[in-house]
Scaffold this active site. Structure first.
Site, PDB file in Angstrom:
ATOM      1  N   LYS A  46       0.914  -1.495   0.042  1.00  0.00           N
ATOM      2  CA  LYS A  46      -0.127  -0.145  -0.022  1.00  0.00           C
ATOM      3  C   LYS A  46       0.827   1.213   0.030  1.00  0.00           C
ATOM      4  O   LYS A  46       0.326   2.301   0.632  1.00  0.00           O
ATOM      5  CB  LYS A  46      -1.145   0.287   1.393  1.00  0.00           C
ATOM      6  CG  LYS A  46      -1.806  -1.154   1.289  1.00  0.00           C
ATOM      7  CD  LYS A  46      -2.307  -1.524   0.104  1.00  0.00           C
ATOM      8  CE  LYS A  46      -3.385  -0.842  -0.547  1.00  0.00           C
ATOM      9  NZ  LYS A  46      -3.906  -1.562  -1.926  1.00  0.00           N
ATOM     10  N   HIS A 107       6.808  -7.488  -2.123  1.00  0.00           N
ATOM     11  CA  HIS A 107       6.737  -6.839  -0.624  1.00  0.00           C
ATOM     12  C   HIS A 107       7.756  -7.435   0.259  1.00  0.00           C
ATOM     13  O   HIS A 107       7.425  -6.958   1.553  1.00  0.00           O
ATOM     14  CB  HIS A 107       5.341  -6.954  -0.339  1.00  0.00           C
ATOM     15  CG  HIS A 107       4.231  -6.338  -1.173  1.00  0.00           C
ATOM     16  ND1 HIS A 107       4.547  -4.999  -1.648  1.00  0.00           N
ATOM     17  CD2 HIS A 107       3.065  -6.739  -1.487  1.00  0.00           C
ATOM     18  CE1 HIS A 107       3.439  -4.742  -2.287  1.00  0.00           C
ATOM     19  NE2 HIS A 107       2.657  -5.618  -2.260  1.00  0.00           N
ATOM     20  N   SER A 137      -4.550   3.226   4.456  1.00  0.00           N
ATOM     21  CA  SER A 137      -4.764   2.371   2.962  1.00  0.00           C
ATOM     22  C   SER A 137      -4.720   0.959   3.212  1.00  0.00           C
ATOM     23  O   SER A 137      -5.595   0.248   2.407  1.00  0.00           O
ATOM     24  CB  SER A 137      -3.513   2.729   2.203  1.00  0.00           C
ATOM     25  OG  SER A 137      -3.671   2.322   0.759  1.00  0.00           O
TER      26      SER A 137
END
Ligand code: A3P
Length: 293
Positions: A46, A107, A137
């Site tokens: 995010k 990630h 988010s």
């Protein structure tokens, strides 16, 4: 709030909270063979991964056939290295990618990145976003995405974020460890979501200089227009509308795209608690985030 049975559970994986979708293919991920011209887009979830993925995709391949732009969703152009879902593996996806260079998304916290990327001296673009907006988010994303753990109510999400009990671990560790990596690995471009919102053109210039790309003025103008929030939101190839598991009625993937939405979520008490805790965890004066621009 109880987790719904269909949602995956977080577990501790070498000190980092993960779900099985990102650990099941571990050996293959760790042994992934990078190519010297691979470009890695690394982020804490995010932080603007899709935005930067699309910028890079356009810079490299924007001149290719219009068919590519109109038919291949961004998540198929840029494989998500560590994912495995219903037999689909990000590593296979990356291996089968027909483009050169390959743009590869991860990630992973820096210590989990497959060794081959460092060995091949691949270019790495790390995108970081301030913790407050990142938390907001990820809250809305977790509400709408059935492939990741349920966030619970806002306050429990807030507490889990501070405790680092989030998918891909603690935001604080993630941004700090990637920042430190810059000291020993020079082929790493560390950029900030807030800078990208403030001046997209300037940040594209920095990216181009890092990647040794020199788009014409016309191309750059086109990229800048394509990657505007509203244009990405209206583009079926970049707005994730074709992706299963996401309920856009709860929250769209491209939700607000602004700096400072945390002010609409944090209570005064939460803000104080957050700031106190932040000071203790973020000791490196050279790493500074903006929570407003
Ligand atoms: P919000 O939920 O705050 O709107 P990721 O791609 O890493 O999952 O990050 C998603 C976040 O980046 C979302 O934040 C999304 O709206 C924002 N984003 C994506 N494209 C953007 C753009 N073109 N401009 C601004 N923000 C963008």
């Amino acid at each position: 709030m109880m987790d719904s049975p269909s949602r995956p559970k977080l577990f501790d994986f070498h000190g980092v909270s993960m779900t099985s979708s990102f650990t099941d293919n571990w050996e293959t991920v760790q042994n992934f063979q990078a190519r010297p011209d691979d470009v890695v887009i690394a982020t804490y979830p995010k932080s603007g991964t899709t935005w930067v993925s699309y910028i890079l995709d356009l810079l490299y391949f924007g001149q290719m056939s219009p068919e590519r732009q109109n038919t291949i969703p961004i998540y198929e152009r840029v494989p998500f290295l560590e994912i495995t879902e219903s037999g689909f593996k990000g590593t296979d996806h990356a291996d089968q990618l027909p483009t050169t260079p390959r743009l590869i998304k991860t990630h992973l916290p820096v210590q989990f990145v497959p060794k081959s990327f460092w060995g091949q001296n691949c270019r790495m673009v790390y995108v970081a976003r301030n913790a407050k907006d990142n938390m907001v988010s990820s809250f809305h994303f977790a509400r709408m995405n059935s492939y990741i753990p349920e966030p619970g109510d806002w306050n429990s999400h807030f507490q889990k974020f501070l405790a680092g009990k989030m998918l891909f671990g603690s935001w604080y560790d993630h941004v700090n460890c990637w920042w430190k990596k810059k000291q020993t690995y020079s082929n790493l471009h560390y950029m900030f979501y807030e800078d990208l919102v403030e001046d997209t053109g300037r940040e594209i210039d920095k990216l181009c200089s890092f990647l040794s790309l020199s788009p014409s003025a016309e191309e750059k103008t086109r990229v800048m227009s394509e990657v505007k929030f509203d244009n990405m939101k209206n583009n079926a190839m970049t707005n994730y509308s074709a992706k299963p598991g996401m309920n856009f009625e709860i929250s769209p993937f491209l939700r607000k795209g602004i700096v400072g939405d945390w002010k609409n979520h944090f209570t005064v008490a939460q803000n104080e608690e957050f700031n106190e805790d932040y000071k203790k965890k973020m000791k490196d004066p050279t790493l500074q985030f903006r929570t407003e621009i």
